[in-house]
Scaffold this motif. Structure first.
Motif, PDB file in Angstrom:
ATOM      1  N   VAL A 158       2.791  13.587  13.700  1.00 33.17           N
ATOM      2  CA  VAL A 158       3.323  12.978  12.474  1.00 33.17           C
ATOM      3  C   VAL A 158       2.506  13.380  11.251  1.00 33.17           C
ATOM      4  O   VAL A 158       3.053  13.683  10.191  1.00 33.17           O
ATOM      5  CB  VAL A 158       3.282  11.433  12.571  1.00 33.17           C
ATOM      6  N   ALA A 159       1.172  13.409  11.393  1.00 33.88           N
ATOM      7  CA  ALA A 159       0.312  13.718  10.248  1.00 33.88           C
ATOM      8  C   ALA A 159       0.544  15.140   9.748  1.00 33.88           C
ATOM      9  O   ALA A 159       0.194  15.478   8.618  1.00 33.88           O
ATOM     10  CB  ALA A 159      -1.158  13.519  10.618  1.00 33.88           C
ATOM     11  N   ALA A 160       1.143  15.983  10.585  1.00 38.46           N
ATOM     12  CA  ALA A 160       1.430  17.363  10.188  1.00 38.46           C
ATOM     13  C   ALA A 160       2.878  17.526   9.743  1.00 38.46           C
ATOM     14  O   ALA A 160       3.353  18.634   9.541  1.00 38.46           O
ATOM     15  CB  ALA A 160       1.127  18.311  11.348  1.00 38.46           C
ATOM     16  N   GLY A 161       3.581  16.412   9.595  1.00 35.70           N
ATOM     17  CA  GLY A 161       4.940  16.473   9.062  1.00 35.70           C
ATOM     18  C   GLY A 161       6.012  16.712  10.105  1.00 35.70           C
ATOM     19  O   GLY A 161       7.149  17.025   9.754  1.00 35.70           O
ATOM     20  N   ARG A 176      -4.663  18.593  10.667  1.00 28.10           N
ATOM     21  CA  ARG A 176      -4.428  17.692   9.542  1.00 28.10           C
ATOM     22  C   ARG A 176      -5.139  16.366   9.795  1.00 28.10           C
ATOM     23  O   ARG A 176      -4.611  15.500  10.474  1.00 28.10           O
ATOM     24  CB  ARG A 176      -2.918  17.494   9.375  1.00 28.10           C
ATOM     25  N   THR A 193      -5.695  13.342   4.088  1.00 28.02           N
ATOM     26  CA  THR A 193      -4.456  13.292   3.313  1.00 28.02           C
ATOM     27  C   THR A 193      -4.730  13.866   1.935  1.00 28.02           C
ATOM     28  O   THR A 193      -5.735  13.526   1.318  1.00 28.02           O
ATOM     29  CB  THR A 193      -4.006  11.830   3.150  1.00 28.02           C
ATOM     30  N   SER A 194      -3.843  14.720   1.444  1.00 30.68           N
ATOM     31  CA  SER A 194      -4.028  15.212   0.088  1.00 30.68           C
ATOM     32  C   SER A 194      -3.854  14.033  -0.871  1.00 30.68           C
ATOM     33  O   SER A 194      -3.033  13.152  -0.658  1.00 30.68           O
ATOM     34  CB  SER A 194      -3.035  16.323  -0.230  1.00 30.68           C
ATOM     35  N   ALA A 195      -4.660  14.025  -1.934  1.00 27.50           N
ATOM     36  CA  ALA A 195      -4.653  12.893  -2.865  1.00 27.50           C
ATOM     37  C   ALA A 195      -4.567  13.420  -4.291  1.00 27.50           C
ATOM     38  O   ALA A 195      -4.279  14.601  -4.511  1.00 27.50           O
ATOM     39  CB  ALA A 195      -5.900  12.048  -2.647  1.00 27.50           C
ATOM     40  N   GLY A 196      -4.791  12.541  -5.262  1.00 28.78           N
ATOM     41  CA  GLY A 196      -4.702  12.934  -6.662  1.00 28.78           C
ATOM     42  C   GLY A 196      -5.589  14.127  -6.985  1.00 28.78           C
ATOM     43  O   GLY A 196      -5.231  14.968  -7.807  1.00 28.78           O
ATOM     44  N   TRP A 215      -3.548  17.182  -5.815  1.00 31.41           N
ATOM     45  CA  TRP A 215      -2.322  17.326  -6.606  1.00 31.41           C
ATOM     46  C   TRP A 215      -2.646  17.617  -8.064  1.00 31.41           C
ATOM     47  O   TRP A 215      -1.890  18.308  -8.747  1.00 31.41           O
ATOM     48  CB  TRP A 215      -1.450  16.071  -6.481  1.00 31.41           C
ATOM     49  N   PRO A 267      -5.274   4.488  10.198  1.00 32.55           N
ATOM     50  CA  PRO A 267      -4.311   4.802   9.142  1.00 32.55           C
ATOM     51  C   PRO A 267      -3.466   3.638   8.638  1.00 32.55           C
ATOM     52  O   PRO A 267      -3.199   3.550   7.454  1.00 32.55           O
ATOM     53  CB  PRO A 267      -3.434   5.874   9.801  1.00 32.55           C
ATOM     54  N   LYS A 301      -5.297   8.754 -10.003  1.00 31.44           N
ATOM     55  CA  LYS A 301      -5.282   7.475  -9.317  1.00 31.44           C
ATOM     56  C   LYS A 301      -4.533   7.660  -8.006  1.00 31.44           C
ATOM     57  O   LYS A 301      -3.482   8.287  -7.976  1.00 31.44           O
ATOM     58  CB  LYS A 301      -4.543   6.472 -10.207  1.00 31.44           C
ATOM     59  N   ASN A 302      -5.108   7.150  -6.915  1.00 35.93           N
ATOM     60  CA  ASN A 302      -4.461   7.185  -5.604  1.00 35.93           C
ATOM     61  C   ASN A 302      -4.125   5.745  -5.212  1.00 35.93           C
ATOM     62  O   ASN A 302      -5.031   4.938  -5.043  1.00 35.93           O
ATOM     63  CB  ASN A 302      -5.399   7.768  -4.539  1.00 35.93           C
ATOM     64  N   VAL A 351      -2.382   4.263   1.225  1.00 37.74           N
ATOM     65  CA  VAL A 351      -2.938   5.202   2.212  1.00 37.74           C
ATOM     66  C   VAL A 351      -2.215   6.539   2.170  1.00 37.74           C
ATOM     67  O   VAL A 351      -2.829   7.597   2.244  1.00 37.74           O
ATOM     68  CB  VAL A 351      -2.797   4.634   3.650  1.00 37.74           C
ATOM     69  N   ALA A 352      -0.884   6.500   2.028  1.00 37.96           N
ATOM     70  CA  ALA A 352      -0.102   7.742   2.046  1.00 37.96           C
ATOM     71  C   ALA A 352      -0.450   8.636   0.864  1.00 37.96           C
ATOM     72  O   ALA A 352      -0.174   9.832   0.877  1.00 37.96           O
ATOM     73  CB  ALA A 352       1.391   7.428   2.046  1.00 37.96           C
ATOM     74  N   ALA A 353      -1.066   8.056  -0.167  1.00 36.12           N
ATOM     75  CA  ALA A 353      -1.470   8.836  -1.342  1.00 36.12           C
ATOM     76  C   ALA A 353      -2.942   9.216  -1.278  1.00 36.12           C
ATOM     77  O   ALA A 353      -3.501   9.716  -2.259  1.00 36.12           O
ATOM     78  CB  ALA A 353      -1.175   8.048  -2.615  1.00 36.12           C
ATOM     79  N   GLY A 354      -3.567   8.966  -0.136  1.00 39.46           N
ATOM     80  CA  GLY A 354      -4.950   9.392   0.043  1.00 39.46           C
ATOM     81  C   GLY A 354      -5.988   8.409  -0.454  1.00 39.46           C
ATOM     82  O   GLY A 354      -7.160   8.766  -0.584  1.00 39.46           O
ATOM     83  N   GLN A 406       8.389  15.609  -5.001  1.00 38.11           N
ATOM     84  CA  GLN A 406       8.636  14.489  -4.096  1.00 38.11           C
ATOM     85  C   GLN A 406       9.735  13.655  -4.736  1.00 38.11           C
ATOM     86  O   GLN A 406       9.893  13.654  -5.967  1.00 38.11           O
ATOM     87  CB  GLN A 406       7.370  13.634  -3.966  1.00 38.11           C
ATOM     88  N   ASN A 431       0.378   9.056  -6.427  1.00 35.35           N
ATOM     89  CA  ASN A 431      -0.713   9.623  -7.212  1.00 35.35           C
ATOM     90  C   ASN A 431      -0.264   9.682  -8.657  1.00 35.35           C
ATOM     91  O   ASN A 431       0.848  10.129  -8.956  1.00 35.35           O
ATOM     92  CB  ASN A 431      -1.056  11.040  -6.731  1.00 35.35           C
ATOM     93  N   VAL A 465       3.474  10.924  -8.958  1.00 34.12           N
ATOM     94  CA  VAL A 465       4.077  11.505  -7.763  1.00 34.12           C
ATOM     95  C   VAL A 465       4.085  10.480  -6.632  1.00 34.12           C
ATOM     96  O   VAL A 465       3.062  10.267  -5.976  1.00 34.12           O
ATOM     97  CB  VAL A 465       3.299  12.767  -7.306  1.00 34.12           C
ATOM     98  N   ARG A 513       4.552   9.210  -2.969  1.00 29.34           N
ATOM     99  CA  ARG A 513       4.313   9.984  -1.744  1.00 29.34           C
ATOM    100  C   ARG A 513       5.119   9.389  -0.605  1.00 29.34           C
ATOM    101  O   ARG A 513       4.700   8.434   0.027  1.00 29.34           O
ATOM    102  CB  ARG A 513       2.816   9.967  -1.419  1.00 29.34           C
ATOM    103  N   THR A 556       5.609  13.891   4.012  1.00 25.86           N
ATOM    104  CA  THR A 556       4.337  14.525   4.371  1.00 25.86           C
ATOM    105  C   THR A 556       4.498  16.031   4.243  1.00 25.86           C
ATOM    106  O   THR A 556       5.486  16.577   4.715  1.00 25.86           O
ATOM    107  CB  THR A 556       3.984  14.192   5.838  1.00 25.86           C
ATOM    108  N   SER A 557       3.529  16.688   3.638  1.00 19.67           N
ATOM    109  CA  SER A 557       3.613  18.144   3.580  1.00 19.67           C
ATOM    110  C   SER A 557       3.467  18.679   5.000  1.00 19.67           C
ATOM    111  O   SER A 557       2.718  18.141   5.808  1.00 19.67           O
ATOM    112  CB  SER A 557       2.534  18.712   2.670  1.00 19.67           C
TER     113      SER A 557
END
Lengths: 338, 338
Positions: free
Chosen positions: A162-165, A307, A310-313, A316, B38, B158-159, B162-165, B235, B282, B305, B307, B310-311
């Motif tokens: 899931v974490a890899a999409g 993975r 998590t990518s964050a601000g 991005w 998570p 700003k995050n 959790v899904a936004a890191g 997104q 984010n 953005v 979130r 997931t990429s």
């Protein structure tokens, strides 16, 4: 245009300021998802469209490879919810803009490799013979698209976890064939082409030589292939796998190299599993554009990106990455777990 | 170099082939995390380093704004686990490479805005007066760095969720001041500078005019600020907020504009919350480099953005994005929920 009442929109858009290329693909919102709630790996095999016996749930196969038992072992089908597709496509009349905001038709092909009739999740559950069949299927579909003049490049990728999409857990990969060279490949080609012009040699061959000399990021050093942690890995344990011998295009890989490639790939994933549990990752095949371009300057390879962050601000906002584990330390751990 | 025995590595690396800029920041692995597993928003306020009464858990403040009660309302501190920092830094002796794989010292500054003494999570829990103080703190720290010759650019982000890191749930933002212009900003500057040279006007001003004319992506149309869904949103519901009047740099924002900005920001987040639950996002402040460059061509703005996807291998492999919701449809829903 007004969107109300319109059915699914399907467009390729390029932002005039950020340069982002975005496929607006509303059809994909309806695709099945084993992980509808983020942490529930449902694994409901009764409904899995990729399991043996459920072939009617997927489109007609483009390729089927027979396994030892006579049943199919690898099955390649068109993606039922494609991000891109070939042929005349309707898209909304664009708003007049002086900014070049002209949506393009999302041309291309999007295929799925179903890599086993069994409901398994990762390549370590395949035998070497079975994984070899998967790699042969990659090669065959790349060969197919390499002769289509509408298509200039293809990427093959795998999402595990899931974490890899991943949206379905049954073991599979995807092929995306595009009429244009996508941004990641364009950047790699630009850098490798420039290096070639200045040094008359392939930058990847040079990188291999350095990694094999210094060995600080080396993970597996086999006869035909080498695996090492990427110098500027974006995530902990990012690992690249390259053929020792210069070769730009995966579709030119010889029969003799297929099994050794399956072996190193499996070995790398096993070592990652020993460090990261559960292991979620993206595996991406980077191969040169079709039609014989960049044959001297480019070098096909796999990028395996576990993975765990998590990518964050930060990512991005800047386009940079933060990796909390030095690639040298990651490699040292992967070697020990071998 | 050999990594064994070395303590935390801290380097900025640029990959010679992919161009990825990666901060190897091993110190950050030790930072606190409310979301260690998570899905568990712990929210253990007893241990929250940002709550009132726990000031000793953070470094000395760079800025403290008094709230109505006389207590601090906004507190800016250096990040205790910085991705970058100024001053002499030791880093490992690089391996000799002909590929330009020369790690740089990760120079810069990394600050945290603690946006309330209360343990709350999103800006809709702040009053307009409180959110205005936060924006004023952004401006003050940008003004501070704009006079430092070592620093060329700063990003504030700003995050939320959790899904936004986010690693801590207590409401906060971060500032990252860098000696170089990061890749995302470099691309925007390149496109906006070229547009300016060709058209003698700011590309963002032109975009605003078009969005206000066609209105199909418009979300909020206020006196001084405008919010719309991004034409090539990466997104679902990606929303940009721009000042109507041309201005390249957030630090030049007038006192009179502060409260209206807080209002539109809060309004957009409220509307997003009505569509996405829970809302993770984010928020990124894009502002021109310091030292008066790009003042005509660039236009500061917020990119918000959400979130929800997931990429995956597609995004990592191609550099393109897939968005399953047309920005026009997203905007229509956000307008209705207003």
């Amino acid at each position: 245009m007004r969107i109300e009442g319109k059915t699914s929109l399907s467009e390729l858009r390029t932002d005039p300021i950020t340069g982002h290329q975005v496929l607006i693909a509303e059809d994909r919102a309806g695709r099945p998802n084993d992980f509808a709630s983020p942490e529930s790996a449902s694994g409901d095999q009764a409904e899995c469209p990729f399991c043996a016996g459920h072939e009617s749930l997927t489109p007609e196969p483009l390729l089927e490879t027979a396994g030892a038992s006579g049943q199919w072992q690898v099955r390649v089908v068109p993606n039922k919810f494609p991000a891109v597709s070939l042929g005349q496509q309707e898209f909304a009349q664009p708003t007049i803009s002086t900014l070049g905001m002209l949506p393009q038709s999302p041309d291309g092909a999007h295929e799925v490799f179903i890599e086993s009739p069994r409901h398994i999740q990762d390549i370590t559950e395949l035998s070497i013979a079975e994984l070899t069949l998967v790699l042969q299927a990659y090669r065959e579909r790349l060969r197919f698209w390499s002769t289509d003049e509408r298509i200039h490049h293809a990427t093959i990728f795998k999402n595990v976890g899931v974490a890899a999409g991943a949206s379905l857990e049954h073991i599979h990969s995807q092929l995306l064939a595009l009429p244009e060279i996508p941004p990641v490949m364009a950047t790699e080609l630009q850098h490798s082409q420039r290096y070639f012009e200045e040094n008359k040699t392939c930058v990847f061959c040079q990188l291999l030589e350095e990694e094999l000399t210094h060995r600080e990021r080396l993970v597996v050093d086999a006869d035909s292939f080498v695996a090492f942690c990427a110098y500027a890995g974006r995530q902990p344990y990012e690992t690249w796998i390259l053929p020792r011998k210069h070769s730009a295009s995966f579709e030119h890989l010889s029969d003799a190299d297929m099994e050794p490639l399956a072996e190193i790939l499996r070995q790398v994933v096993e070592r990652l599993q020993a460090q990261l549990s559960p292991l979620s990752y993206n595996l991406i095949l980077h191969t040169a554009p079709f039609h014989k371009r960049h044959a001297d300057a480019y070098h096909w390879h796999f990028e395996l990106v576990p993975r765990s962050t998590t990518s964050a601000g930060f990512e991005w906002g800047t386009g940079m990455f933060i990796n909390p584990l030095a690639p040298e330390r990651a490699a040292a751990r992967l070697v020990v777990s071998g």
